[in-house]
Design a protein around this motif. Structure first.
Motif: not given
Length: 249
Positions: A120-126
């Protein structure tokens, strides 16, 4: 304590709660988080201003749009102490990692981060970085201020309307108190005006995202926690940047 001094103390408490910025110590009797909740959207102005300043400075010294976006997100994370990102990670882990309400709340309270939270963090930050990169020089101070305010209005309204999922935690401390609907509506209107005609689309997307997250939280864990509110803020902010980027493209 005068009424003005009390309101000022509430603003300072909101800044202390939602950022890591030094605002001194509050004198007794200090306000409660519930009393300071009205000021949460105002903190978005401070965070947005800092983010815009960093973004502008990095762009001015010749950094690429992508590098500027990465550094800007880093500045937001440092300013807020990563509390909203931590909330998103815990929310994702708990909502999709537990088989029932009790287990989901246990997972959300666990300080360890699981695969759902990482993804979730990777996708949202991306998405956040990609959107700001695509906007590049088009992302001015008004965009940063408006998105900072709108995303925290979404979080604050969820705090005021969602039932509590547990009997302790930050969600409980921020619940109750007066709901300053006229103030929040006024701030939302100003944010939309700052963004121009695109503001209406951004407002609709932010409202939709916040409603979806709140609905999931209500069904899966019974309501709000501090992690739910953090997830609402960061997802709303990211969706707002993504909306502006799509419309600009």
């Amino acid at each position: 304590m005068t009424r003005f001094a009390g309101r000022l103390a509430e603003v300072r408490l909101a800044v202390m709660m939602l950022t890591r910025l030094p605002v001194g110590h509050l004198q007794d009797p200090a306000p409660t988080l519930a009393a300071a909740r009205w000021a949460y959207p105002l903190v978005g102005l401070i965070v947005g201003l800092i983010a815009w300043g960093i973004h502008s400075a990095i762009m001015c010294i010749g950094a690429s749009a992508t590098l500027a976006a990465v550094v800007t997100l880093g500045s937001v994370i440092l300013t807020t102490g990563a509390m909203h990102q931590d909330g998103l990670a815990d929310f994702a882990d708990g909502i999709w990692g537990g088989h029932d309400r009790t287990r989901r709340l246990e997972i959300m309270r666990d300080s360890a981060i699981g695969s759902y939270g990482v993804l979730a963090l990777i996708l949202c930050c991306a998405v956040w970085i990609s959107a700001l990169s695509q906007l590049a020089g088009q992302a001015g101070i008004l965009s940063f201020l408006a998105i900072g305010v709108l995303s925290r209005i979404a979080m604050t309204i969820c705090s005021a309307t969602l039932p509590l999922a547990r009997t302790d935690g930050l969600g409980v401390l921020s619940s109750g108190g007066d709901s300053n609907w006229m103030l929040w509506a006024g701030l939302a209107f100003i944010a939309v005006v700052l963004l121009g005609w695109q503001g209406l689309v951004v407002l609709a997307v932010v409202a939709l995202v916040a409603t979806l997250v709140a609905g999931i939280a209500r069904r899966r864990i019974g309501g709000q926690t501090g992690d739910v509110l953090g997830a609402v803020q960061f997802l709303s902010e990211t969706s707002a940047w993504a909306t502006l980027a799509i419309m600009a493209g």
